[in-house]
Design a protein around this motif. Sequence first.
Motif, PDB file in Angstrom:
ATOM      1  N   PRO A 521     -26.192   2.971  -1.703  1.00  0.00           N
ATOM      2  CA  PRO A 521     -26.502   2.116  -0.543  1.00  0.00           C
ATOM      3  C   PRO A 521     -27.815   2.483   0.140  1.00  0.00           C
ATOM      4  O   PRO A 521     -28.382   1.659   0.855  1.00  0.00           O
ATOM      5  CB  PRO A 521     -25.299   2.332   0.389  1.00  0.00           C
ATOM      6  CG  PRO A 521     -24.720   3.651  -0.029  1.00  0.00           C
ATOM      7  CD  PRO A 521     -24.944   3.746  -1.496  1.00  0.00           C
ATOM      8  N   GLU A 522     -28.300   3.713  -0.083  1.00  0.00           N
ATOM      9  CA  GLU A 522     -29.565   4.107   0.542  1.00  0.00           C
ATOM     10  C   GLU A 522     -30.743   3.251   0.043  1.00  0.00           C
ATOM     11  O   GLU A 522     -31.781   3.174   0.719  1.00  0.00           O
ATOM     12  CB  GLU A 522     -29.871   5.587   0.268  1.00  0.00           C
ATOM     13  CG  GLU A 522     -28.793   6.545   0.721  1.00  0.00           C
ATOM     14  CD  GLU A 522     -27.786   6.841  -0.384  1.00  0.00           C
ATOM     15  OE1 GLU A 522     -27.117   7.885  -0.302  1.00  0.00           O
ATOM     16  OE2 GLU A 522     -27.696   6.031  -1.342  1.00  0.00           O
ATOM     17  N   ASP A 523     -30.585   2.637  -1.124  1.00  0.00           N
ATOM     18  CA  ASP A 523     -31.685   1.863  -1.710  1.00  0.00           C
ATOM     19  C   ASP A 523     -31.662   0.389  -1.308  1.00  0.00           C
ATOM     20  O   ASP A 523     -32.616  -0.344  -1.595  1.00  0.00           O
ATOM     21  CB  ASP A 523     -31.633   1.944  -3.242  1.00  0.00           C
ATOM     22  CG  ASP A 523     -31.860   3.359  -3.749  1.00  0.00           C
ATOM     23  OD1 ASP A 523     -32.458   4.155  -3.009  1.00  0.00           O
ATOM     24  OD2 ASP A 523     -31.452   3.656  -4.888  1.00  0.00           O
ATOM     25  N   ILE A 524     -30.574  -0.053  -0.634  1.00  0.00           N
ATOM     26  CA  ILE A 524     -30.440  -1.482  -0.353  1.00  0.00           C
ATOM     27  C   ILE A 524     -31.517  -1.958   0.607  1.00  0.00           C
ATOM     28  O   ILE A 524     -32.230  -2.942   0.341  1.00  0.00           O
ATOM     29  CB  ILE A 524     -29.036  -1.787   0.203  1.00  0.00           C
ATOM     30  CG1 ILE A 524     -27.974  -1.524  -0.878  1.00  0.00           C
ATOM     31  CG2 ILE A 524     -28.964  -3.235   0.690  1.00  0.00           C
ATOM     32  CD1 ILE A 524     -26.554  -1.714  -0.394  1.00  0.00           C
ATOM     33  N   GLU A 525     -31.668  -1.284   1.753  1.00  0.00           N
ATOM     34  CA  GLU A 525     -32.659  -1.739   2.737  1.00  0.00           C
ATOM     35  C   GLU A 525     -34.087  -1.611   2.221  1.00  0.00           C
ATOM     36  O   GLU A 525     -34.878  -2.566   2.384  1.00  0.00           O
ATOM     37  CB  GLU A 525     -32.497  -0.979   4.054  1.00  0.00           C
ATOM     38  CG  GLU A 525     -33.422  -1.516   5.138  1.00  0.00           C
ATOM     39  CD  GLU A 525     -33.193  -0.846   6.477  1.00  0.00           C
ATOM     40  OE1 GLU A 525     -33.942  -1.165   7.426  1.00  0.00           O
ATOM     41  OE2 GLU A 525     -32.274   0.000   6.573  1.00  0.00           O
ATOM     42  N   HIS A 558     -21.024  -5.731  -1.254  1.00  0.00           N
ATOM     43  CA  HIS A 558     -20.784  -4.883  -2.421  1.00  0.00           C
ATOM     44  C   HIS A 558     -21.692  -5.214  -3.611  1.00  0.00           C
ATOM     45  O   HIS A 558     -21.647  -4.540  -4.619  1.00  0.00           O
ATOM     46  CB  HIS A 558     -19.316  -5.004  -2.868  1.00  0.00           C
ATOM     47  CG  HIS A 558     -18.872  -6.414  -3.103  1.00  0.00           C
ATOM     48  ND1 HIS A 558     -18.584  -7.288  -2.075  1.00  0.00           N
ATOM     49  CD2 HIS A 558     -18.658  -7.109  -4.250  1.00  0.00           C
ATOM     50  CE1 HIS A 558     -18.217  -8.456  -2.583  1.00  0.00           C
ATOM     51  NE2 HIS A 558     -18.254  -8.377  -3.898  1.00  0.00           N
ATOM     52  N   TRP A 559     -22.519  -6.250  -3.569  1.00  0.00           N
ATOM     53  CA  TRP A 559     -23.541  -6.592  -4.563  1.00  0.00           C
ATOM     54  C   TRP A 559     -23.022  -6.566  -6.009  1.00  0.00           C
ATOM     55  O   TRP A 559     -23.401  -5.723  -6.822  1.00  0.00           O
ATOM     56  CB  TRP A 559     -24.755  -5.666  -4.449  1.00  0.00           C
ATOM     57  CG  TRP A 559     -25.429  -5.768  -3.112  1.00  0.00           C
ATOM     58  CD1 TRP A 559     -25.414  -4.842  -2.126  1.00  0.00           C
ATOM     59  CD2 TRP A 559     -26.164  -6.885  -2.625  1.00  0.00           C
ATOM     60  NE1 TRP A 559     -26.101  -5.289  -1.031  1.00  0.00           N
ATOM     61  CE2 TRP A 559     -26.579  -6.547  -1.301  1.00  0.00           C
ATOM     62  CE3 TRP A 559     -26.517  -8.131  -3.144  1.00  0.00           C
ATOM     63  CZ2 TRP A 559     -27.319  -7.414  -0.515  1.00  0.00           C
ATOM     64  CZ3 TRP A 559     -27.257  -8.991  -2.355  1.00  0.00           C
ATOM     65  CH2 TRP A 559     -27.654  -8.644  -1.059  1.00  0.00           C
ATOM     66  N   ALA A 593     -15.817 -10.481  -6.506  1.00  0.00           N
ATOM     67  CA  ALA A 593     -15.589  -9.042  -6.606  1.00  0.00           C
ATOM     68  C   ALA A 593     -16.588  -8.436  -7.563  1.00  0.00           C
ATOM     69  O   ALA A 593     -17.094  -9.099  -8.475  1.00  0.00           O
ATOM     70  CB  ALA A 593     -14.168  -8.772  -7.093  1.00  0.00           C
ATOM     71  N   ALA A 594     -16.878  -7.180  -7.349  1.00  0.00           N
ATOM     72  CA  ALA A 594     -17.764  -6.470  -8.256  1.00  0.00           C
ATOM     73  C   ALA A 594     -17.036  -6.210  -9.565  1.00  0.00           C
ATOM     74  O   ALA A 594     -15.796  -6.172  -9.609  1.00  0.00           O
ATOM     75  CB  ALA A 594     -18.208  -5.156  -7.634  1.00  0.00           C
TER      76      ALA A 594
END
Length: 655
Positions: A521-525, A558-559, A593-594
């Motif tokens: 999740p650190e890479d999402i923004e 959740h991409w 859903a993923a």
Amino acid sequence: MQGSLPPPRPKHGMTAASQTFLHVVDPAIGESIVRLQPGTRVTLGRAPANDVVLHDERASRVHAEITTGAGGWVVRDLQSRNGTTVNGVPITADRPLAVGDVIRIGLVQIAFADGDPPTGPGQSLGPSDTLDGDLPAAAEWTASITHRRSRSGLLEAIQESAGTAPRVGRAAADLCRLAFALAGADDARGIARLALDSALQGTAATRGVVLLPARLADAAHDAVTVDMVAPLASTPDPWGRSLPHAAAATVLVTDEAVLAAGDGGSGAAIAAPIRSRGRPVGVMHLEVEPGGVATPDDLEFVMAVCDALGVALDNLAAREVLSTKLATAADENERLRRRLGEETQMVGASPALQGILGQLQRVATTKATVLVRGESGAGKELIARAIHEASDRSRGPFVCLNCAALSETLLESELFGHEKGAFTGATERKIGKFEAAHRGTLMLDEIGEMSPAIQAKFLRVLEGHPFERVGGSGRVQVDVRVVAATNRDLEKAVTAGDFRRDLYFRLKVVEIMVPPLRRRPEDIEPLAQHFLHRFASDTGRKLRGFTPAAVEALQAYHWPGNIRELRNVIERAVVLSQGDSIDAHELSLSHLAAPGDTDAALRSGPFVPLTIEEVERRHVLATLEAVGGNKTKAAAILGIERSTLDRKLAKWAKV
């Protein structure tokens, strides 16, 4: 030059009272009138004994005759070398003449007319290729011409030329040296100077000038006239005297080289056309001092020099065009490379991404085969390209192929190429992806979808063996680094017998696992900001960024489609956003859903124990229903290939 010369003394009993006459226009001597008297025979040719002497080397000694027939005057060709035309049509038998007919022999025109002959300038009958009357020296120049040539023999067949050109050995050596010198010249003025110096050294001439248009491109469509040319090189330099307009006009009009004899006050002169793509575009004019001698051999040599000069000018123009295109292509390649670097930039600061980057740096400098594994859309192709760009093959090609998108036959052809006629539709030879990626990198996506037959051939190429194109027998050896990618469980495929065990171990020299976006999740923004700036720049939108609510929505999602889905969501938001910041409601996030996530399938009611296969079946069918039955879109969301989805649906349909 227009005008009338005194009519020749009548021959064969012709009288001045005759109303029928021939109006002869000869570029070498001007115009003349020949009266015709019934019952007489008038011959035309180069020999002095003819009634009409033709000053043109294309005319035979006794070329044609004009006599009276049953219905009047007729013209007959006397088996001449170059033939006779009437009104532009070659004649093969007696051709009756009518008033207004124009007989042509070489450049000489003979108009058949009656009535009163012209008595002054401007009363010419029929067309003429003579020079314009505003050139005062034209008549004197054309009258002094002793030899004409259309083509030089020195540059065509030297063995045949040796019999007619005594100095052919020396001339050939001079032309050979000139050819090497011209090949090294890099500007038109230098080329013209080299050609002029060679022509002066190979002849008795002491002065000369090369006349060409300022830009050859200006003469590409229109005929070059004498007022379009100017000195490009001369000896002496500057020329210092009036330009030879009459000589230049004669050469440009006739496209012939001419040798003119001198008189008591001037020496002989040679003028030859400089041709570009078969058309005269310039003139080389040489002058011999009084008392000097210029021979037909000199004329041949100057023509050969001019032909070499024309080829050199064409080559120079072609080199300049090519240089411009190469410079443009280099700039475009550099822009594309920078753009590609932006598109393939790996953005993020998560520990998982940093670990992948460390692996890339260690792997890129080796020749090891790499297996990249991860969900669809997670960035496997990006990893492969990063390996290529960081390796010593970065200047070579990077070729991608999706193995699941083609049937077995087409996949073999795409990988290894085929020969003409190898199968229906193979109309020509085609090189495969392996040959296209020679000394570069070949990325094979969805490697797990290869058929067993192609797996065997692929393994041999990985082992360094040559291969054969489909339908061919020639062996092809390539130097290619392979990066394979898949989202399948290859270990399970090996156990089931769907994937070769030896190929699996050959591919798994170095394995890089790309975690899905939801696990970093650190890479999402950072990725969202990267795509925002890129698409805002492409569309010209001025956007400050995301609202806090939008950032929270991005982090909470959740991409299931990973980075590919994030990219598309941001692009849509940039295009449709109405403010200066993107808000949460402008993000089009799905409710799918993923891959591998069964929680959504179980939240609708009390827990019911299900097999993994049944959970998969329900999830796939629900996804297909959510996208309106679009199999391609459902496969993309599920992270599988369309062919895999088709096989699953066919299997479940039989149950």
